[in-house]
Write a protein that holds these residues in place. Structure first.
Motif, PDB file in Angstrom:
ATOM      1  N   ASP A 103     -12.663   1.268  -6.719  1.00 50.88           N
ATOM      2  CA  ASP A 103     -11.753   0.206  -6.548  1.00 50.88           C
ATOM      3  C   ASP A 103     -12.583  -0.615  -5.536  1.00 50.88           C
ATOM      4  O   ASP A 103     -13.375  -0.465  -5.052  1.00 50.88           O
ATOM      5  N   GLY A 137      -6.936   3.060  -6.865  1.00 49.37           N
ATOM      6  CA  GLY A 137      -6.188   2.867  -5.732  1.00 49.37           C
ATOM      7  C   GLY A 137      -6.886   3.835  -4.676  1.00 49.37           C
ATOM      8  O   GLY A 137      -7.997   3.958  -4.561  1.00 49.37           O
ATOM      9  N   GLN A 138      -5.959   4.536  -4.087  1.00 52.98           N
ATOM     10  CA  GLN A 138      -6.350   5.405  -2.987  1.00 52.98           C
ATOM     11  C   GLN A 138      -6.969   6.915  -3.595  1.00 52.98           C
ATOM     12  O   GLN A 138      -7.131   7.797  -2.936  1.00 52.98           O
ATOM     13  N   THR A 190       0.970   4.044  -2.966  1.00 48.11           N
ATOM     14  CA  THR A 190       0.535   5.341  -2.875  1.00 48.11           C
ATOM     15  C   THR A 190       1.830   6.233  -3.139  1.00 48.11           C
ATOM     16  O   THR A 190       1.537   7.362  -3.762  1.00 48.11           O
ATOM     17  N   VAL A 220      -9.540  -0.934  -0.642  1.00 44.40           N
ATOM     18  CA  VAL A 220      -8.790   0.030  -1.107  1.00 44.40           C
ATOM     19  C   VAL A 220      -9.455   1.366  -0.822  1.00 44.40           C
ATOM     20  O   VAL A 220      -8.784   2.543  -0.365  1.00 44.40           O
ATOM     21  N   ASN A 278       0.845  -1.243  -0.094  1.00 47.45           N
ATOM     22  CA  ASN A 278      -0.114  -0.049  -0.122  1.00 47.45           C
ATOM     23  C   ASN A 278       0.929   1.226   0.101  1.00 47.45           C
ATOM     24  O   ASN A 278       0.530   2.252  -0.714  1.00 47.45           O
TER      25      ASN A 278
END
Length: 342
Positions: free
Chosen positions: A205, A184-185, A156, A209, A152
């Motif tokens: 996502d 993703g984020q 990121t 997530v 993660n």
């Protein structure tokens, strides 16, 4: 002082290649010890560095000399060590840090699957489940929380670093909505919304997530009112209608999954909608050593693949998308700009 032959003969170069694991392990060890963080702008002796990272000087010296041969750190004639452009990227506080990328690419599971590459090449599929008893993401989420954390953080960092490049590349004038599919984020999406104050965006996502999405995208975040979070699997459905669909480093699964994602976008999109696919390419000469290595790792862990320009073009064309052009995003990413036909 450590020196290295700039052009070793073939026999020595091959020896270096088969000891490549030692180089990767040395980088990992330096990160886990915190050597780059301990070393600032002033060169340090190995004794001082060893005290700072709580190691033995004579073994730290051996590690540093292995790394300086690769251009990671440099040794001065007086025996002190200093940073290089590469070693600074291992620092936690460097704005372009590759610290977590370095850890991710050398996580314990990687050492388990690399020796089975010949089996993956024979079968054409992942060997990860054979080794760990469950598929890659299930293992990560349920059996390897530390590795999941590293993954993660690596994703990121990669997204944060490329977000500005993507925002600078894309012309979104006249568009009112964008969907970041498998985003993703949501760092790339947040960057686009910040640059275009009239734009609305959706992040799609997996539930785990989306739960950890960029705080700017949440209800009380800086972009509240213009961002929507949707939990789901784009291989099953893309329940979003938008002017532009963005997929960055998503189409790296097996061919069937890639086809399903693109078909789902075709089903959701209106005629004239734009689809931008951003990927590393294995036939991009400046980054080929990195992308071809990642290509093999994807084969091992999920049965996936990095694409060539031709294979990506084929997938997009098969999906019925019209490719308008391919542009370089930065040193290692390309954007395929497509439209949904009427």
């Amino acid at each position: 002082m450590t020196t290295v032959d700039p052009a070793p003969p073939p026999s020595m170069r091959l020896r270096e290649l088969v000891f490549g694991a030692a180089c990767a392990a040395a980088v990992r060890a330096a990160v886990r010890l915190g050597v780059a963080d301990a070393l600032d702008d002033t060169p340090m002796t190995v004794d001082d560095l060893a005290e700072a990272v709580k190691s033995r000087p004579h073994t730290l010296l051996r590690l540093l000399r292995a790394l300086t041969c690769q251009g990671v750190f440099t040794e001065h004639p007086d025996g002190t060590f200093a940073h290089t452009g590469m070693s600074r990227l291992l620092r936690e506080d460097d704005p372009h840090s590759l610290r977590y990328i370095a850890l991710w690419c050398t996580e314990p599971w990687t050492w388990d699957v690399w020796p089975l590459l010949d089996e993956a090449v024979r079968s054409g599929g992942s060997v990860f489940e054979d080794v760990h008893g469950r598929e890659f993401f299930a293992h990560l989420g349920e059996d390897a929380p530390e590795s999941a954390h590293v993954f993660n953080r690596a994703m990121t960092a990669s997204s944060e670093q490329s977000a500005r490049d993507v925002a600078a590349l894309l012309d979104l004038d006249g568009l009112s909505s964008v969907a970041d599919v498998g985003g993703g984020q949501g760092h790339v999406l947040a960057g686009l919304l910040e640059k275009h104050p009239d734009l609305h965006g959706t992040l799609l996502d997996l539930p785990a997530v989306v739960e950890n999405a960029d705080p700017r995208l949440w209800e009380n975040g800086a972009l509240a009112g213009r961002a929507r979070l949707v939990a789901g699997d784009c291989r099953r459905d893309v329940p979003v209608r938008a002017d532009l669909y963005l997929l960055k480093n998503v189409l790296e699964w097996d061919d069937d999954s890639t086809r399903r994602v693109l078909a789902n976008i075709r089903a959701a999109a209106l005629p004239g909608a734009r689809v931008v696919v951003i990927e590393n390419l294995v036939d991009d000469t400046p980054s080929m050593r990195f992308t071809t290595a990642m290509d093999l790792l994807l084969l091992l862990n999920v049965g996936g693949a990095k694409h060539t320009r031709e294979s990506m073009t084929d997938r997009l064309t098969e999906a019925g998308l019209v490719i308008g052009g391919v542009r370089r995003v930065n040193a290692h990413l390309h954007a395929f700009e497509c439209t949904v036909p009427g």
